[in-house]
Scaffold this motif. Structure first.
Motif: not given
Ligand code: FAD
Length: 440
Positions: A178-183, A271-282
């Motif tokens: 699935g989706e592994a997201v790192f910030t 900053r008003s441009k938002l993106t919503t992403v699903p994650y299976d691990m963040l």
């Protein structure tokens, strides 16, 4: 502001004086030749140096925590290579026995009167002060983050804290695809390489366990480039391309919606441009800032960091104030490696100040970042101010190397506990002169 902050309260029983050189159990007012605020990497190192040089009882270390962590290993805790307990020592066992440890925290500092007031109600008068108070984590700046970190089932973690870095390993180990997201956040952070190191280790683990083809790995970073030093950025761009890791620049975590397993990001250009992403691990690198006593004091600049000269490490306005480590304005990479070098410069300059001279030694901005790119592989970035590479070994350190991996895992912690915290390690310059004498 100062008056409100600096209201003196009675000495609290909960604040303990770990006093190796004085006998009183609770002293309301104390004075010293040198006060060191913060007993982490920088504070412990500098206190060790001066406790050896000055008379017993001349150095006070103000440090609230009874644990000392070797933080660079948190990345490998997150990757399951070691445990958080292996990164910990009792503060008492690493702080110099010739200094006085006050287990309390600075609440405010008055540099005109040379006095620090503590949360436990003490007043400490100093002749010289070294501020090494590090950075704090501002979890609450990201709505939903703290709750998600505290929820064992949320699959949200961070290697930045000893409290949560084993959760990162639990999340990586139990990831089934699935989706592994790192910030990477929009504030200065300690070890700017760590947010991507843990993404590489996750990729490596997913490869080892044959689930990589089912995983989508994304690294969302505030930065406009993958790494601040071009030589290593070029090498890392090859790594992310080979490993099929998606990188989104100027993209910052705004909110965690743990109930829906969604993360919301904004773009720094709009900053008003938002993106919503699903994650299976963040994996989150939290926003960071300096402790309140410093950011609200006249010693900080308008960003809240201790305003020191980037070469001498002396405060720009108050010559009896010095600083090192993560909490200062010096524009180096905030690493323990940088502190090794800074501590030598600060020691010489503070000694000169103490004997009525000028601070003549200059810090060149040296910092190092061993970027683990897989189990058994590492790019050992070493550089000075302005991103100029300064490598110790006579090889191209931008190439992934097994030797560098074991240096990070075994050699650097050994040097830290046995030499650096005792004031006896100043980085690899000496070794470089021998094994790589033609390094520019
Ligand atoms: C995940 C991670 C990976 C890293 N990887 C590397 C790496 O590979 N290589 C590398 O060189 N570096 C790395 N680092 C960075 C390195 O650990 C830090 O740069 C270094 O420890 C900072 O030292 P410091 O003394 O500035 O702050 P710290 O060691 O954090 O110490 C600050 C101390 O100040 C104390 N304090 C806070 N507020 C107060 C107060 N009000 N009064 C008194 N005391 C106070 C705190 O309790 C703390 O003990 C990493 C860090 C992390 C978290």
């Amino acid at each position: 502001m100062m008056n409100v902050l600096c209201r003196l309260r009675p000495c609290s029983k909960s604040a303990i004086v770990r006093n190796f050189s004085l006998t009183s159990s609770c002293l309301q007012d104390q004075s010293c030749k040198l006060l060191v605020i913060g007993g982490g990497t920088g504070g412990c190192t500098i206190a060790a140096k001066f406790a050896k040089r000055l008379k017993k009882g001349s150095v006070i270390v103000l440090e609230p925590s009874s644990d000392h962590y070797y933080q660079p290993l948190f990345t490998l805790v997150g990757a399951g290579v070691t445990t958080v307990e292996a990164t910990r020592r009792d503060a008492k066992s690493v702080l110099p026995s010739n200094a006085t440890w006050i287990q309390d925290s600075a609440e405010c500092i008055d540099p005109e009167k040379c006095v620090v007031k503590t949360a436990g109600g003490r007043e400490i008068q100093y002749e010289y002060v070294v501020i090494a108070a590090g950075l704090k984590y501002d979890y609450d700046k990201v709505p939903g983050l703290r709750e998600a970190l505290d929820d064992k089932q949320s699959r949200v973690s961070t290697i930045y804290s000893p409290q949560y870095c084993e959760k990162t390993w639990a999340d990586i180990k139990s990831f089934k695809g699935g989706e592994a997201v790192f910030t990477y956040p929009d504030t200065p952070i300690k070890c700017p390489g760590a947010p991507q190191k843990i993404a590489y280790m996750a990729d490596s683990y997913f490869g080892k366990t044959n689930i990589r083809s089912r995983c989508n790995i994304t690294y969302n970073t505030f930065m406009p480039v993958i790494f601040g030093v071009k030589k290593y950025a070029d090498a890392l761009m090859k790594v992310v391309a080979e490993r099929r890791i998606n990188v989104n620049y100027k993209t910052v975590l705004k909110e965690v919606r743990a109930d829906k397993r969604e993360a919301v990001f904004f773009n720094t250009d709009d900053r008003s441009k938002l993106t919503t992403v699903p994650y299976d691990m963040l994996h989150v690198t939290p926003p960071m800032s300096t402790p309140g006593f410093l950011s609200s004091s006249p010693l900080s600049d308008d960003t809240g960091y201790l305003d020191v000269d980037k070469f001498t490490l002396q405060h720009r306005k108050h010559p009896n104030v010095y600083g090192l480590g993560d909490c200062t304005t010096t524009p180096n990479s905030k690493t323990a490696a940088a502190i090794a070098k800074q501590s030598q410069v600060l020691e010489q300059n503070l000694l000169s100040s103490m004997s009525g001279g000028q601070p003549l030694r200059q810090y060149d901005g040296y910092g190092a970042c061993p970027i683990v790119t897989a189990y058994g592989k590492c790019i050992l970035a070493e550089f000075l101010y302005d991103g100029v590479p300064r490598e110790t070994m006579p090889i191209n350190q931008a190439r992934e190397s097994t030797l560098a991996y074991y240096m990070k895992r075994d050699l650097f912690p050994f040097l830290y506990w046995n030499f650096m915290l005792k004031g006896n390690y100043h980085g690899p310059e000496f070794v470089r002169k021998i094994i790589n004498p033609f390094a520019k």
